[in-house]
Motif scaffolding. Structure first.
Motif, PDB file in Angstrom:
ATOM      1  N   ALA A 141       0.720  -1.021   0.184  1.00  0.00           N
ATOM      2  CA  ALA A 141       0.025  -0.075   0.063  1.00  0.00           C
ATOM      3  C   ALA A 141       0.783   1.279  -0.017  1.00  0.00           C
ATOM      4  N   ARG A 184      -2.258   5.094  -1.300  1.00  0.00           N
ATOM      5  CA  ARG A 184      -2.787   6.373  -1.289  1.00  0.00           C
ATOM      6  C   ARG A 184      -1.779   7.319  -1.788  1.00  0.00           C
ATOM      7  N   LEU A 232      -6.711  -2.539  -6.887  1.00  0.00           N
ATOM      8  CA  LEU A 232      -6.801  -1.304  -6.464  1.00  0.00           C
ATOM      9  C   LEU A 232      -7.908  -1.001  -5.273  1.00  0.00           C
ATOM     10  N   TYR A 286      -8.392   2.188  -2.611  1.00  0.00           N
ATOM     11  CA  TYR A 286      -7.407   3.213  -2.652  1.00  0.00           C
ATOM     12  C   TYR A 286      -7.760   4.353  -2.139  1.00  0.00           C
ATOM     13  N   SER A 313      -6.163   7.390  -3.635  1.00  0.00           N
ATOM     14  CA  SER A 313      -5.517   8.493  -4.246  1.00  0.00           C
ATOM     15  C   SER A 313      -6.559   9.076  -5.175  1.00  0.00           C
TER      16      SER A 313
END
Length: 265
Positions: A208, A233, A254, A257, A259
Motif C-alpha cells: 500500500a 494512497r 486497487l 485506494y 488516491s
C-alpha cells in the motif's frame, strides 16, 4: 554482509570509524611497518562486510541521512498515542500503513494489536509498543531492530519465514511467489525490492506504499504478473499509467485506494 562480519551500531559514526581505522593501523604496523592508513581502512571495511572503505563510508552516510531510526521511533509513538485515541496520530498511522479504516476503526485495531502483543491488562508504555514493533519486523527487541536498521541490505532472507533482516524490510511468500515490502520505503529501497524479485523469480507484489516513482520502476519488470495495491494512497493517474506498458500483467488490485484517481488513470 558475510555471517562472520561485524555489525554496525544502531547509530554509526564516521568519526568513530576513522578512529577505529587509526587503531587498526597501529595493530597492522606491529606486524608490517609499511602498512598504510588505506590498508587499515580497507581491513576495517572488510570486517564490517563491505568491499571497500568508500562503500562503508557511503553506507554510513546514507544511514545517517535517511533518518530511518527516527521514522520507527515516530511510528512507535504514534501507535501509543493512537491507542489512546489521538486523532492526529491515527491519521499518521492510516497514511503509514495505507489502510482504508477510519480513525475510530483503526484505534480498535491498534488497541487489539497492542493488547495481544502485551498479553497482560493495563495501559501500555512506549517500551511495550517498541517491543511489539520490533517483533513485527522479525527482531527480538527494540535494540536489535535499531541495530538492524544500520546494516546494509540483506543478501539473503530467512528461508522459513521469507523475512529480510535489514532494510528494506519485506516478507516473501515462496508458495505464491509474492513479496510484501513494509514501509517506510525510499527510492533506493524500491530498487532493492525489485532486485530481490528478479533474483528469486517473484511474480507478485503487495504494497500500500506505492508511489508514482515506484510504479514507474515496477513497470520495467516484464516478469511481474500480479500487483496488489489495496489501500494505497500515494500514487496518482501518472503512476498508474506506467502500468499500461506491462502487457504481461494478469491481476491488479486497487481496492481501498485513497488516491485522487480519474478516468485518465
Amino acid at each position: 554482509m558475510s555471517k562472520a562480519a561485524s555489525r554496525l551500531p544502531a547509530r554509526p559514526s564516521l568519526e568513530q570509524l576513522r578512529k577505529q581505522a587509526k587503531e587498526r593501523l597501529e595493530t597492522l604496523r606491529a606486524d608490517d611497518p609499511s602498512a598504510t592508513l588505506a590498508d587499515a581502512q580497507y581491513a576495517l571495511a572488510r570486517a564490517y562486510g563491505f568491499e571497500s572503505w568508500p562503500k562503508l563510508v557511503h553506507h554510513v552516510e546514507a544511514v545517517l541521512s535517511s533518518g530511518r531510526l527516527e521514522q520507527f521511533e515516530h511510528l512507535a509513538k504514534n501507535i501509543l498515542a493512537g491507542y489512546g485515541g489521538d486523532a492526529e496520530a491515527l491519521q499518521h498511522l492510516i497514511a503509514h500503513y495505507g489502510v482504508s479504516y477510519n480513525p475510530d476503526q483503526l484505534r480498535v485495531r491498534v488497541q487489539s494489536s497492542v493488547n495481544d502483543a502485551r498479553g497482560v491488562p493495563g495501559e501500555p508504555t512506549l517500551a511495550d509498543v517498541q517491543l511489539m514493533v520490533a517483533r513485527q519486523y522479525g527482531f527480538e527487541s527494540w535494540a536489535a531492530l535499531a541495530e538492524g536498521l544500520a546494516q546494509p541490505p540483506a543478501q539473503s532472507v530467512d528461508s522459513r519465514l521469507g523475512l529480510s533482516s535489514s532494510p528494506p524490510f519485506y516478507r516473501i511468500d515462496w508458495k505464491n511467489k509474492t513479496i510484501e515490502p513494509h514501509p517506510p520505503l525510499s527510492d533506493a529501497d524500491w530498487e532493492t525490492v525489485f532486485a530481490v524479485m528478479k533474483e528469486h523469480g517473484l511474480t507478485g507484489i503487495t504494497s500500500a506504499a506505492f508511489t508514482d516513482g515506484a510504479l514507474a520502476k515496477l513497470s520495467r519488470l516484464d516478469f511481474v504478473t500480479r500487483i496488489n495495491m489495496d489501500g494505497a494512497r500515494s500514487f496518482t493517474d501518472d503512476g498508474l499509467l506506467h502500468l499500461a506498458r506491462m502487457t504481461q500483467l494478469e491481476e491488479l488490485d486497487l481496492s481501498g485506494y485513497h488516491s485522487p484517481l480519474t478516468d485518465r488513470g
